[in-house]
Design an enzyme around this catalytic site. Structure first.
Site, PDB file in Angstrom:
ATOM      1  N   GLY A  30      76.922  28.781  76.591  1.00  9.70           N
ATOM      2  CA  GLY A  30      75.600  29.130  76.257  1.00  9.70           C
ATOM      3  C   GLY A  30      75.477  30.016  75.033  1.00  9.70           C
ATOM      4  CE1 TYR A  31      76.332  27.532  70.882  1.00 10.21           C
ATOM      5  CE2 TYR A  31      75.739  26.510  72.827  1.00 10.21           C
ATOM      6  CZ  TYR A  31      76.620  26.792  71.812  1.00 10.21           C
ATOM      7  OH  TYR A  31      77.604  25.765  71.573  1.00 10.21           O
ATOM      8  CB  ILE A  32      73.913  35.465  72.964  1.00  7.69           C
ATOM      9  CG1 ILE A  32      74.555  35.415  74.473  1.00  7.69           C
ATOM     10  CG2 ILE A  32      73.114  36.761  73.059  1.00  7.69           C
ATOM     11  CD1 ILE A  32      75.636  36.470  74.541  1.00  7.69           C
TER      12      ILE A  32
END
Length: 157
Positions: A30-32
């Site tokens: 996932g991408y912060i």
């Protein structure tokens, strides 16, 4: 300073199915943060968690820093801070002395097969495996961060 030099290609589904390959590894990532200048990604496998910071792509190169973190912390970061995510199975294939990482995407990206090769130099020569089709290096829709927001299944035919 960590530098990633990478090229991406699509994979022929029929030839891929027929290929003898090692066991794949499941990834949840996932991408912060993800914009044109930087990306902060969290990834977990069964064995490790990773946090990765990538800079802006210039040519086929970009700054990259990756750190191993405990799996449980990776899961917590994904659950609490990721704004988008995806899942895939990754296969590492040795072809002509180079490691090809082939991602077989899952979920809303199922049906997409992308191969990546990391190079020592932008001008490095290498042989393409017979299961490679079109190069997609630099095509932003194939970036994992983009696929987490605009999945393959939603693309027009």
């Amino acid at each position: 300073m960590g530098i990633e030099i990478e090229r991406k290609f699509l994979v022929d589904h029929e030839q891929w199915r027929q290929l003898s390959k090692p066991a794949g590894k499941h990834y949840r990532q996932g991408y912060i943060l993800s914009d044109d200048i930087k990306t902060i990604r969290v990834r977990v496998t069964d064995e490790h968690g990773y946090i990765t910071i990538k800079g802006k792509t210039k040519g086929i190169s970009r700054l990259e820093y990756e750190y191993i973190i405990p799996v449980n912390e990776g899961v917590e970061l994904l659950n609490n801070f990721a704004t988008s995510e995806l899942e895939k199975t990754r296969y590492c294939i040795n072809y002509e002395g180079k490691i090809w990482e082939v991602d077989d995407f899952l979920g809303e990206n199922q049906g997409l097969l992308v191969a990546e090769i990391e190079l020592e130099d932008e001008a490095e020569k290498f042989k393409l495996p017979p299961w490679i089709t079109v190069e997609v290096t630099g095509d932003k829709k194939y970036y994992n961060s983009a696929l987490s927001l605009n999945p393959f299944k939603g693309w027009p035919e």
